[in-house]
Design an enzyme around this catalytic site. Structure first.
Site, short mmCIF file in Angstrom:
data_model
loop_
_atom_site.label_atom_id
_atom_site.label_comp_id
_atom_site.label_asym_id
_atom_site.label_seq_id
_atom_site.Cartn_x
_atom_site.Cartn_y
_atom_site.Cartn_z
CG HIS A 9 31.70 2.07 27.04
ND1 HIS A 9 32.09 1.83 28.34
CD2 HIS A 9 31.22 0.88 26.58
CE1 HIS A 9 31.86 0.56 28.64
NE2 HIS A 9 31.33 -0.04 27.59
CG LEU A 40 48.35 15.21 35.25
CD1 LEU A 40 48.46 14.53 36.62
CD2 LEU A 40 46.91 15.67 35.03
CG ASP A 56 32.86 -0.20 37.48
OD1 ASP A 56 32.45 -0.43 36.33
OD2 ASP A 56 32.79 -1.04 38.40
N GLY A 57 31.05 2.02 35.86
CA GLY A 57 29.62 2.38 35.86
C GLY A 57 29.08 2.92 34.55
CG ASN A 58 31.67 4.02 31.34
OD1 ASN A 58 31.65 4.88 32.21
ND2 ASN A 58 32.73 3.81 30.57
N GLY A 59 28.17 1.25 31.87
CA GLY A 59 27.06 0.41 31.42
C GLY A 59 25.78 0.72 32.19
CD1 TRP A 84 42.52 -8.48 27.18
CD2 TRP A 84 41.62 -7.87 25.23
NE1 TRP A 84 43.35 -7.54 26.60
CE2 TRP A 84 42.82 -7.14 25.41
CE3 TRP A 84 40.87 -7.63 24.07
CZ2 TRP A 84 43.30 -6.21 24.48
CZ3 TRP A 84 41.35 -6.71 23.14
CH2 TRP A 84 42.55 -6.01 23.35
CD GLU A 116 44.45 6.27 53.75
OE1 GLU A 116 43.29 5.94 54.02
OE2 GLU A 116 45.43 6.04 54.50
CB SER A 152 40.80 -5.04 33.38
OG SER A 152 39.67 -5.79 33.00
NE ARG A 168 28.05 -3.01 28.62
CZ ARG A 168 28.22 -2.94 29.92
NH1 ARG A 168 27.19 -3.04 30.74
NH2 ARG A 168 29.43 -2.81 30.43
C1 IPE Z 1 37.29 -2.65 36.16
O1 IPE Z 1 35.94 -2.52 35.87
C2 IPE Z 1 38.11 -2.35 34.93
C3 IPE Z 1 38.03 -0.98 34.45
C4 IPE Z 1 37.45 0.03 35.03
C5 IPE Z 1 38.69 -0.76 33.20
P1 IPE Z 1 35.02 -3.79 35.57
O2 IPE Z 1 33.65 -3.28 35.45
O3 IPE Z 1 35.56 -4.57 34.44
O4 IPE Z 1 35.23 -4.61 36.93
P2 IPE Z 1 34.49 -5.88 37.53
O5 IPE Z 1 34.76 -7.02 36.62
O6 IPE Z 1 33.04 -5.56 37.63
O7 IPE Z 1 35.10 -6.06 38.88
C1 IPE Z 2 33.62 0.88 33.02
O1 IPE Z 2 32.24 0.75 32.91
C2 IPE Z 2 34.32 0.80 31.68
C3 IPE Z 2 35.11 -0.42 31.47
C4 IPE Z 2 35.26 -1.40 32.32
C5 IPE Z 2 35.79 -0.52 30.20
P1 IPE Z 2 31.53 -0.65 32.78
O2 IPE Z 2 31.38 -0.97 31.34
O3 IPE Z 2 32.20 -1.68 33.60
O4 IPE Z 2 30.10 -0.30 33.41
P2 IPE Z 2 29.17 -1.23 34.29
O5 IPE Z 2 30.00 -1.77 35.42
O6 IPE Z 2 28.66 -2.31 33.39
O7 IPE Z 2 28.09 -0.32 34.78
MG MG Z 3 31.98 -2.30 35.52
#
Ligand code: IPE
Ligand code: IPE
Ligand code: MG
Length: 246
Positions: free
Chosen positions: A38, A132, A21-24, A70, A208, A66, A34
């Site tokens: 990615h 792996l 998480d956190g690409n955006g 979508w 964990e 997830s 964004r």
């Molecule tokens: C969870 O991340 C799904 C993936 C990492 C693929 P999201 O960024 O979509 O999660 P929420 O909606 O903020 O909980």
């Molecule tokens: C995770 O990064 C990638 C996917 C959920 C596909 P996000 O796109 O959720 O990044 P944030 O949460 O907006 O920083």
């Molecule tokens: Mg996210």
């Protein structure tokens, strides 16, 4: 001394799962779109895969898309799907060099045809690799997985293939996408969020959790080592008392 030198190779988690998480937010911090986050996120994937292969962790599962994702703007979904295809093409060599087998979990029939085709190819080409197993969770939702399992088992009961009294944990396990994998030992989530977001609900029963504020595009092998070192410091009691497991 580096953290990796403190890791006990005899006490490694067998199954590591990561919510990437956190690409955006990474992109926003750099003043970029964004999509750039990615794209940079694929480096995090490489670091996690190579890090697990080097340590000898047999299962790594990565949450890539997830069922809820979508609901993002179509343009962003297209970018993610195209990136999936180009990364698979580009990284096949890395998978082969590291003896890594690729798998997927999730409702992958809903992915664009091009992505399905590329996945099928890479899965086929890497299927005998042993070091792996990397599983990409794509169009994956823990609730969808449990629903699918319930439907499949109900049909077997209806057709008298099994009786309700035969439904136990092991039968449920055998119907999950993860039927041939061990439960998750260590669940890592980046970007500072502390939630599960519908990931591997059944399989994390005794995992964990490790949360880090590092944004996924900045994720390095060292962060994986930190998580594993932290994991090894914990006492997994599985309901027992500390004295019982000593
Ligand atoms: C969870 O991340 C799904 C993936 C990492 C693929 P999201 O960024 O979509 O999660 P929420 O909606 O903020 O909980
Ligand atoms: C995770 O990064 C990638 C996917 C959920 C596909 P996000 O796109 O959720 O990044 P944030 O949460 O907006 O920083
Ligand atoms: Mg996210």
């Amino acid at each position: 001394m580096e953290i990796i030198e403190h890791i006990d190779r005899n006490k490694l988690p067998q199954h590591v799962a990561i919510i990437m998480d956190g690409n955006g937010r990474w992109a926003k911090k750099q003043g970029l779109f964004r999509a750039a986050g990615h794209k940079k996120g694929t480096q995090g994937v490489k670091q996690a895969v190579e890090g697990c292969a080097e340590l000898g962790i047999p299962y790594l599962t990565l949450y890539a898309f997830s069922t809820e994702n979508w609901n993002r703007p179509k343009k962003e979904i297209d970018i993610l799907m195209n990136l999936l295809v180009s990364s698979l093409k580009k990284e096949l060599k890395t998978l082969q060099e590291n003896d890594v087998a690729l798998h997927t979990i999730g409702n992958t029939d809903t992915l664009p045809k091009k992505a399905q085709k590329e996945l099928k190819e890479v899965i086929e080409k890497t299927k005998t690799n042993k070091r792996l197993r990397v599983t990409l969770a794509l169009s994956y939702g823990g609730r969808e997985e449990i629903l699918k399992t319930l439907q499949e088992i109900s049909i077997k009961v209806k057709n008298n293939i099994i009786s309700p009294s035969e439904i136990d944990e092991s039968l449920i396990n055998r119907h999950l996408y993860t039927h041939d994998m061990p439960d998750v030992d260590l669940l890592i989530r980046t970007s500072g969020e502390q939630r599960v977001s519908n990931f591997l609900l059944w399989q994390i029963a005794y995992a964990e959790f490790y949360f880090t504020s590092v944004l996924w595009p900045d994720f390095k092998k060292e962060h994986l080592h930190d998580a594993i070192y932290n994991y090894q410091k914990r006492e997994r009691r599985f309901g027992k008392t500390s004295e019982q497991i000593k």
